[in-house]
Structure formats: structure tokens, C-alpha cells
Design an enzyme around this catalytic site. Structure first.
Site, PDB file in Angstrom:
ATOM      1  N   LYS A  16       1.202  -3.588   6.610  1.00 17.17           N
ATOM      2  CA  LYS A  16       1.720  -3.643   5.425  1.00 17.17           C
ATOM      3  C   LYS A  16       3.206  -2.926   5.048  1.00 17.17           C
ATOM      4  O   LYS A  16       4.253  -3.784   4.536  1.00 17.17           O
ATOM      5  CB  LYS A  16       0.771  -2.337   4.229  1.00 17.17           C
ATOM      6  CG  LYS A  16      -0.587  -3.161   4.315  1.00 17.17           C
ATOM      7  CD  LYS A  16      -0.435  -4.046   3.435  1.00 17.17           C
ATOM      8  CE  LYS A  16      -1.764  -4.301   3.016  1.00 17.17           C
ATOM      9  NZ  LYS A  16      -1.900  -6.070   2.359  1.00 17.17           N
TER      10      LYS A  16
ATOM     11  N   TYR B 263      -3.070  -0.188   9.974  1.00 13.64           N
ATOM     12  CA  TYR B 263      -3.095  -0.906   9.062  1.00 13.64           C
ATOM     13  C   TYR B 263      -1.925  -0.995   8.234  1.00 13.64           C
ATOM     14  O   TYR B 263      -0.887  -2.123   7.487  1.00 13.64           O
ATOM     15  CB  TYR B 263      -4.648  -0.464   8.611  1.00 13.64           C
ATOM     16  CG  TYR B 263      -4.441  -0.519   6.818  1.00 13.64           C
ATOM     17  CD1 TYR B 263      -4.705  -1.874   6.324  1.00 13.64           C
ATOM     18  CD2 TYR B 263      -3.730   0.504   5.721  1.00 13.64           C
ATOM     19  CE1 TYR B 263      -4.227  -1.895   4.504  1.00 13.64           C
ATOM     20  CE2 TYR B 263      -3.928   0.283   4.828  1.00 13.64           C
ATOM     21  CZ  TYR B 263      -3.975  -0.916   4.482  1.00 13.64           C
ATOM     22  OH  TYR B 263      -3.871  -0.892   2.609  1.00 13.64           O
TER      23      TYR B 263
ATOM     24  N   SER C  60       0.995  -0.923   0.312  1.00 15.08           N
ATOM     25  CA  SER C  60       0.192   0.137  -0.123  1.00 15.08           C
ATOM     26  C   SER C  60       0.931   1.184  -0.090  1.00 15.08           C
ATOM     27  O   SER C  60       1.848   1.726   0.171  1.00 15.08           O
ATOM     28  CB  SER C  60      -0.675  -0.199   1.603  1.00 15.08           C
ATOM     29  OG  SER C  60      -1.615   1.267   1.601  1.00 15.08           O
TER      30      SER C  60
END
Length: 336
Positions: A145, A141, A117
Site C-alpha cells: 500500500k 501487505y 491503508s
């Protein structure tokens, strides 16, 4: 090629599977259906279960020993939810991926294409980033990643390692499969375009969250890429995997940004939406937990190395998203 896709019954994973099939390749799907939909599987080989289930992954490879690579899309992705439940996100996105990698290594599948991401990039003064830009994820989040990229890079450097990994750093997917085989299945979307559609359908105002960012109009900026172009980037990366990272290379980890190369502010997204769909009332509020100014890519590595470039406009993405939403809601209404 035969490709294992984790999370292959979800919005992006299923679209990648369709793009692969259209090019003559065979997807094999592993998904726990916590978010994915059976309707997206289109008769594909499907295994329902957890990516951390070693026995299940072993069975997939026993029944498909000719799998050439794994596309790892399975992950939890909602930023506010990750702020509220960080341990859940670290368990699902990091812990379970490590279990998956051990199973892939044991089954002799050394090529992995990882869904990363652009949210891992450190904020840049002008919001422009390349693959060489600093990373400094700002939400649980995004940190999952960033952490997994480090895990994957270390994995390729282990003693006797044959693993090779390409990480595709997604920017902001919009739209749906143009043939309407898959699209966003979440009835309560958290991203800007989904919220716009939701507001338009309900007749409620759309809220721009964050209006004091250092951008040309104060709203956040994003690089909105059509999901079909994103899927095509995966096909290109798989086809040219050995060109991007040759077998036996000393450096067996490589990153590519997958975006349009053009930044669009949230206010500009609203304007584009109104031009395609119609007028909508707009309000303003402060940023949500975990929100950042955003970024857009200016690198051309994917074009140069993978021979990939986007072909769909933001208007295409909005139009396809609206078409999909109507078809999806009609389908849900018929099913109920």
C-alpha cells in the site's frame, strides 16, 4: 456519475457500489471473483477478470466511455499471508496495479480514488496519527500500500500528466451494509471482530494476540469504522473530487484518513462485543507475524474538505456484522 470499481464484488467494493447507487450514481464492476461474490453484484454491469488484463479494461471503457473515475479496491489484504508469501502480494497489489494505471491512462480516465491503508503509518508513541504523520509500513501487505501510494504520486507528476489521485487511508472496517446487500464474505476471518464472531459461534475462546503493547490496557489499539460510513466517504470523495484536487492543480495527489477519530483497544472491543452479543471466554497470546500496536486518526481533513463524517457506532458495527453473519451462513446452508 458512472464509476469503475475494481474489486467491486468484495466486501468493501460492493458496499461502495451500493452507496453510489443509493445516491443515483452508476457503478461498473471489474473483479476476478477470487474473493468477491456474484451475490453482491445486484444486477450491476460486471466484468469478470484481472485488473492487469489490458484487453478487458479496454473493453470496459469501450462499452462505458462515460466512466468518470475509478475506485481501485482490488488487492490482497491478509497480513500474515503477506508475510508468508510476499512475492505474491507484491505481484498482485503493486505489479497488477501498474498495469491497470497504464490502461486507465490510455483510456483517458484521469481520476483515481485509491483504497489505501492506515497500516502504512509508522508506530506513534500515543497511537494517534494524522495525514502528515510519518509512514513506515511494517508488513509486506502494508508495504504494498505504501509503495502504491508512491507510485500513484509519481504518476501524477509525470510529463504531461493529467492524472489526479485521492488516496483514502482506511482504518479498520467493521459491520455490513445496513440493508444487508453485502458484508464480510470470508468464512475464516483474520481481523479481531471476525475472530470474535467465529469464537462466539463455535463456543471456543477468543484469543487476544499481543498484550504488552504500550496502550492503556496492553492490547493493540484500532480505529473501528463502520463499513457503511467508509462507503459514504468514497461517495463524498467522488462528488467533491474536483474541489479536493482542482483540474490543472500543481499538486494532483491528496490523502485523507477515513476513521472515527477514536481509538478502541482489543480488550475494549471484546467488552463492546459482550455488551451487544453476550459473554465469551477470552485467552491471551503473543502477537502474530506482522502485528503492530495499531493507530487511530485525529485529523479532520475528510470532514473539512469532503464534508464527510461517520454516523455509526462500534455497537452498530458489531450488531450489523452479527446480523450479516447469520444471514450469510443461512444462505450458504440453503445453497449447499
Amino acid at each position: 456519475m458512472k464509476i469503475l470499481i475494481t474489486g467491486g464484488a468484495g466486501y468493501i467494493g460492493a458496499t461502495i457500489a451500493s452507496a453510489l447507487q443509493d445516491e443515483g450514481h452508476t457503478p461498473v464492476i471489474l473483479d476476478d471473483l477470487s474473493k468477491g461474490r456474484r451475490e453482491f453484484l445486484h444486477g450491476r454491469a460486471f466484468y469478470q477478470g484481472d485488473i492487469a488484463d489490458h484487453g478487458l479494461v479496454d473493453r470496459v471503457f469501450a462499452e462505458h466511455p462515460d466512466i468518470d473515475a475509478t475506485v481501485h479496491c482490488a488487492a490482497k489484504i491478509v497480513v500474515p499471508e503477506s508475510v508468508a508469501a510476499p512475492l505474491h502480494y507484491y505481484r498482485e497489489n503493486v505489479g497488477k496495479t501498474i498495469e491497470l494505471l497504464e490502461a486507465l491512462q490510455r483510456n483517458g480516465c484521469p481520476r483515481v480514488l485509491f483504497s489505501s491503508s492506515a497500516s502504512i503509518y509508522a508506530p506513534a508513541p500515543d497511537a494517534r496519527v494524522t495525514e502528515a504523520s510519518p509512514v513506515d509500513a511494517s508488513s509486506p501487505y502494508a508495504r504494498t500500500k505504501q509503495m502504491m501510494e508512491q507510485v500513484l504520486q509519481d504518476w501524477t507528476r509525470g510529463d504531461g500528466a493529467e492524472q489526479r489521485v485521492i488516496a483514502l487511508r482506511y482504518f479498520n472496517p467493521v459491520g455490513a451494509d445496513p440493508q444487508m446487500r453485502s458484508g464480510l464474505q470470508d468464512l475464516n476471518p483474520t481481523h479481531a471482530l471476525g475472530k470474535l464472531i467465529e469464537a462466539y459461534e463455535s463456543g471456543r475462546p477468543f484469543t487476544i494476540t499481543g498484550t504488552d503493547w504500550d496502550t492503556r490496557d496492553g492490547s493493540g489499539i484500532r480505529d473501528y469504522i463502520h463499513v457503511w460510513d467508509l462507503a459514504a466517504a468514497h461517495v463524498a470523495a467522488l462528488v467533491r473530487f474536483d474541489e479536493a484536487i482542482a483540474p490543472g492543480s500543481e499538486d494532483r495527489y491528496r490523502v485523507f484518513n477515513i476513521g472515527t477519530g477514536s481509538g478502541t483497544t482489543v480488550r475494549e472491543l471484546v467488552t463492546a462485543f459482550q455488551e451487544v452479543v453476550g459473554p465469551i471466554e477470552v485467552r491471551e497470546a503473543g502477537p502474530r507475524p506482522g502485528d503492530v500496536i495499531g493507530c487511530y486518526t485525529t485529523g479532520d481533513s475528510a470532514r473539512t474538505v469532503l464534508g464527510w463524517q461517520p454516523h455509526h457506532s462500534l455497537a452498530d458495527g458489531i450488531s450489523d456484522a452479527m446480523t450479516w453473519r447469520k444471514a450469510w451462513m443461512d444462505q450458504l446452508g440453503t445453497a449447499s
